[in-house]
Write a protein that holds these residues in place. Sequence first.
Motif, PDB file in Angstrom:
ATOM      1  N   LEU A 261      13.133  10.902   4.301  1.00  0.00           N
ATOM      2  CA  LEU A 261      12.074   9.900   4.205  1.00  0.00           C
ATOM      3  C   LEU A 261      12.512   8.582   4.834  1.00  0.00           C
ATOM      4  CD1 LEU A 261      10.854  10.542   0.538  1.00  0.00           C
ATOM      5  CD2 LEU A 261       9.611  11.099   2.631  1.00  0.00           C
ATOM      6  N   VAL A 262      13.741   8.192   4.560  1.00  0.00           N
ATOM      7  CA  VAL A 262      14.274   6.953   5.132  1.00  0.00           C
ATOM      8  C   VAL A 262      14.438   7.097   6.644  1.00  0.00           C
ATOM      9  CG1 VAL A 262      16.254   5.385   5.177  1.00  0.00           C
ATOM     10  CG2 VAL A 262      15.433   6.291   2.997  1.00  0.00           C
ATOM     11  N   GLN A 263      14.942   8.247   7.067  1.00  0.00           N
ATOM     12  CA  GLN A 263      15.156   8.498   8.496  1.00  0.00           C
ATOM     13  C   GLN A 263      13.850   8.412   9.284  1.00  0.00           C
ATOM     14  OE1 GLN A 263      16.907  12.325   9.283  1.00  0.00           O
ATOM     15  NE2 GLN A 263      16.754  12.122  11.494  1.00  0.00           N
ATOM     16  N   ASN A 264      12.750   8.872   8.694  1.00  0.00           N
ATOM     17  CA  ASN A 264      11.457   8.876   9.378  1.00  0.00           C
ATOM     18  C   ASN A 264      10.624   7.627   9.099  1.00  0.00           C
ATOM     19  OD1 ASN A 264      11.250  11.592  10.770  1.00  0.00           O
ATOM     20  ND2 ASN A 264      11.752  12.263   8.697  1.00  0.00           N
ATOM     21  N   GLY A 265      11.196   6.688   8.344  1.00  0.00           N
ATOM     22  CA  GLY A 265      10.499   5.428   8.107  1.00  0.00           C
ATOM     23  C   GLY A 265       9.471   5.464   7.000  1.00  0.00           C
ATOM     24  N   VAL A 266       9.327   6.607   6.327  1.00  0.00           N
ATOM     25  CA  VAL A 266       8.347   6.705   5.242  1.00  0.00           C
ATOM     26  C   VAL A 266       8.765   5.799   4.085  1.00  0.00           C
ATOM     27  CG1 VAL A 266       7.058   8.277   3.748  1.00  0.00           C
ATOM     28  CG2 VAL A 266       7.946   9.089   5.941  1.00  0.00           C
ATOM     29  N   ILE A 267      10.071   5.686   3.878  1.00  0.00           N
ATOM     30  CA  ILE A 267      10.620   4.712   2.935  1.00  0.00           C
ATOM     31  C   ILE A 267      11.431   3.695   3.720  1.00  0.00           C
ATOM     32  CG2 ILE A 267      12.304   4.318   1.094  1.00  0.00           C
ATOM     33  CD1 ILE A 267      11.515   6.872  -0.205  1.00  0.00           C
ATOM     34  N   ASP A 268      11.098   2.441   3.533  1.00  0.00           N
ATOM     35  CA  ASP A 268      11.904   1.351   4.081  1.00  0.00           C
ATOM     36  C   ASP A 268      12.887   0.949   2.979  1.00  0.00           C
ATOM     37  OD1 ASP A 268      12.887  -1.274   4.669  1.00  0.00           O
ATOM     38  OD2 ASP A 268      11.257  -1.537   6.101  1.00  0.00           O
ATOM     39  N   ARG A 269      14.147   1.258   3.197  1.00  0.00           N
ATOM     40  CA  ARG A 269      15.141   1.055   2.144  1.00  0.00           C
ATOM     41  C   ARG A 269      15.151  -0.383   1.639  1.00  0.00           C
ATOM     42  NH1 ARG A 269      21.528   2.919   2.231  1.00  0.00           N
ATOM     43  NH2 ARG A 269      22.121   1.915   0.256  1.00  0.00           N
ATOM     44  N   LYS A 270      15.043  -1.328   2.549  1.00  0.00           N
ATOM     45  CA  LYS A 270      15.083  -2.733   2.156  1.00  0.00           C
ATOM     46  C   LYS A 270      13.901  -3.085   1.258  1.00  0.00           C
ATOM     47  CE  LYS A 270      15.617  -7.389   4.066  1.00  0.00           C
ATOM     48  NZ  LYS A 270      15.719  -8.197   5.314  1.00  0.00           N
ATOM     49  N   LYS A 271      12.704  -2.621   1.637  1.00  0.00           N
ATOM     50  CA  LYS A 271      11.517  -2.879   0.816  1.00  0.00           C
ATOM     51  C   LYS A 271      11.675  -2.258  -0.566  1.00  0.00           C
ATOM     52  CE  LYS A 271       7.908  -3.153   4.400  1.00  0.00           C
ATOM     53  NZ  LYS A 271       6.659  -2.494   4.883  1.00  0.00           N
ATOM     54  N   PHE A 272      12.179  -1.028  -0.583  1.00  0.00           N
ATOM     55  CA  PHE A 272      12.320  -0.299  -1.839  1.00  0.00           C
ATOM     56  C   PHE A 272      13.290  -1.020  -2.768  1.00  0.00           C
ATOM     57  CE2 PHE A 272      13.227   3.031  -4.816  1.00  0.00           C
ATOM     58  CZ  PHE A 272      12.143   3.894  -4.772  1.00  0.00           C
ATOM     59  N   GLU A 273      14.430  -1.404  -2.237  1.00  0.00           N
ATOM     60  CA  GLU A 273      15.443  -2.061  -3.071  1.00  0.00           C
ATOM     61  C   GLU A 273      14.987  -3.445  -3.507  1.00  0.00           C
ATOM     62  OE1 GLU A 273      18.879  -1.818  -0.571  1.00  0.00           O
ATOM     63  OE2 GLU A 273      19.494   0.134  -1.384  1.00  0.00           O
ATOM     64  N   ASN A 274      14.263  -4.149  -2.634  1.00  0.00           N
ATOM     65  CA  ASN A 274      13.752  -5.473  -3.003  1.00  0.00           C
ATOM     66  C   ASN A 274      12.748  -5.392  -4.149  1.00  0.00           C
ATOM     67  OD1 ASN A 274      15.293  -6.734  -1.071  1.00  0.00           O
ATOM     68  ND2 ASN A 274      13.645  -6.921   0.432  1.00  0.00           N
ATOM     69  N   LEU A 275      11.987  -4.291  -4.184  1.00  0.00           N
ATOM     70  CA  LEU A 275      10.986  -4.114  -5.234  1.00  0.00           C
ATOM     71  C   LEU A 275      11.632  -4.114  -6.617  1.00  0.00           C
ATOM     72  CD1 LEU A 275       8.078  -3.392  -6.155  1.00  0.00           C
ATOM     73  CD2 LEU A 275       8.665  -0.995  -5.768  1.00  0.00           C
ATOM     74  N   TYR A 276      12.813  -3.503  -6.703  1.00  0.00           N
ATOM     75  CA  TYR A 276      13.465  -3.354  -8.007  1.00  0.00           C
ATOM     76  C   TYR A 276      14.604  -4.352  -8.226  1.00  0.00           C
ATOM     77  CZ  TYR A 276      10.859   1.002  -8.259  1.00  0.00           C
ATOM     78  OH  TYR A 276       9.853   1.928  -8.291  1.00  0.00           O
ATOM     79  N   GLU A 277      14.795  -5.244  -7.277  1.00  0.00           N
ATOM     80  CA  GLU A 277      15.910  -6.192  -7.387  1.00  0.00           C
ATOM     81  C   GLU A 277      15.792  -7.059  -8.631  1.00  0.00           C
ATOM     82  OE1 GLU A 277      18.178  -9.544  -4.613  1.00  0.00           O
ATOM     83  OE2 GLU A 277      16.269  -8.669  -3.974  1.00  0.00           O
ATOM     84  N   SER A 278      14.573  -7.528  -8.922  1.00  0.00           N
ATOM     85  CA  SER A 278      14.382  -8.410 -10.073  1.00  0.00           C
ATOM     86  C   SER A 278      14.534  -7.674 -11.399  1.00  0.00           C
ATOM     87  CB  SER A 278      12.996  -9.065 -10.003  1.00  0.00           C
ATOM     88  OG  SER A 278      11.978  -8.087 -10.050  1.00  0.00           O
ATOM     89  N   ARG A 279      14.560  -6.348 -11.346  1.00  0.00           N
ATOM     90  CA  ARG A 279      14.711  -5.550 -12.573  1.00  0.00           C
ATOM     91  C   ARG A 279      16.144  -5.040 -12.736  1.00  0.00           C
ATOM     92  NH1 ARG A 279       9.537  -1.552 -11.680  1.00  0.00           N
ATOM     93  NH2 ARG A 279       8.458  -2.926 -10.223  1.00  0.00           N
ATOM     94  N   GLY A 280      17.027  -5.592 -11.924  1.00  0.00           N
ATOM     95  CA  GLY A 280      18.418  -5.178 -12.031  1.00  0.00           C
ATOM     96  C   GLY A 280      18.813  -4.101 -11.051  1.00  0.00           C
ATOM     97  N   GLY A 281      17.923  -3.789 -10.106  1.00  0.00           N
ATOM     98  CA  GLY A 281      18.233  -2.777  -9.105  1.00  0.00           C
ATOM     99  C   GLY A 281      17.954  -1.369  -9.597  1.00  0.00           C
ATOM    100  N   LEU A 282      18.341  -0.398  -8.796  1.00  0.00           N
ATOM    101  CA  LEU A 282      18.120   1.002  -9.153  1.00  0.00           C
ATOM    102  C   LEU A 282      19.050   1.406 -10.287  1.00  0.00           C
ATOM    103  CD1 LEU A 282      17.874   2.562  -5.569  1.00  0.00           C
ATOM    104  CD2 LEU A 282      15.999   1.975  -7.101  1.00  0.00           C
TER     105      LEU A 282
END
Length: 364
Positions: A261-282
């Motif tokens: 998914l990351v390789q094909n751009g379906v998931i943008d890792r930076k966007k995904f991690e930023n979404l959960y950053e305020s919750r302490g990350g993954l």
Amino acid sequence: MKENEKKNIGTVGGYVFFILIGVLGSLAMIILLYWSLQLNTTLANFINNTKSEPIYLWTYIILTVVAILLFGLNISLLVYRIKKYGFPNLRSQTSTGLGSLFGVAASACPVCGSLILSAIGITAGLAAFPLQGLELKAASVVFLALPVHLTFRDLKRTNCGDSSCPPPKDISFGSKAIFINIAALLTIIVLGKYGWEMIKTDPLIAGIYTRSETTFTSNNKTSKQTTSQSETPLYDEVVKQVLSESGFQSKIVLGNAVLKLVQNGVIDRKKFENLYESRGGLPEELRLVFDEPKDQPILLTRENANYYINLLWPIGLSNYMSTNKNSPVNGTSLFNFASTGGWNLGKEQNGGAYFNKFEIVPLT
């Protein structure tokens, strides 16, 4: 007095008609330019491909807007000229067609080529031009501006006031003015509706449209549970039935699906991690989900359910199945569904761009 009032009203109605004709012309030009663009790409892709060159992007946008306005003005002036003095010398209007042609040819993604240009042998599309198509846009504006100048000059010469010039005709439509203007307005509405139905399927527009109608997207943060069990016993009972305190042990493993998914751009890792950053990350179990395959079966709990939703959602969205070709989702509203347009954690602005595109998990 009444006769003069009627004449004045008719004259005003005539000018309103010419304005409506100009609006109609500009609207038709917008649809034509977008049609040309979508032969090659989408608005979202075009902006993504050129946003690193803001001078190019804004010059392109400004020239396009100017060309659209000039086209509408040309149509309005031409109709006015015909109504008041008859048909002009068509040579003075030839450049309007040339300007439109250049504008349509230039309405394509500069890095993906143009079917229109390819048809005349320029297989590299706009990339074949030193300025990636801005030359054509500029030429379009010049060729559309020229007939405006020529028409104004022609009108000035024609209105000479002696017998050597054709006598001006009444530009009003008399008692028919209101009906003619209503017809013109209805035509604008119909054409506008047609254009909107076409443009709203573009990922960029669909993304905005979807976000305005859908309150739940992947960006919605999980609200903290502030109600106590005593306040919402029914809710607590439902949660307990769906997700017990010990969680639900499945037999499903992610494997290398997330990596694909990351390789094909379906998931943008930076966007995904930023979404959960305020919750302490993954959570600890998903810390390396973007770096290596995950072969442990998923244990779904109340705490990690939200994370897995955003990992499993793009799999269902983008995974290829032959039967999806005939899916009702795969139609003109593809980018408008919450399940497609609601996904905005990928490289594209709208998740509809990924529907049924990649072999993430082999299925038939």
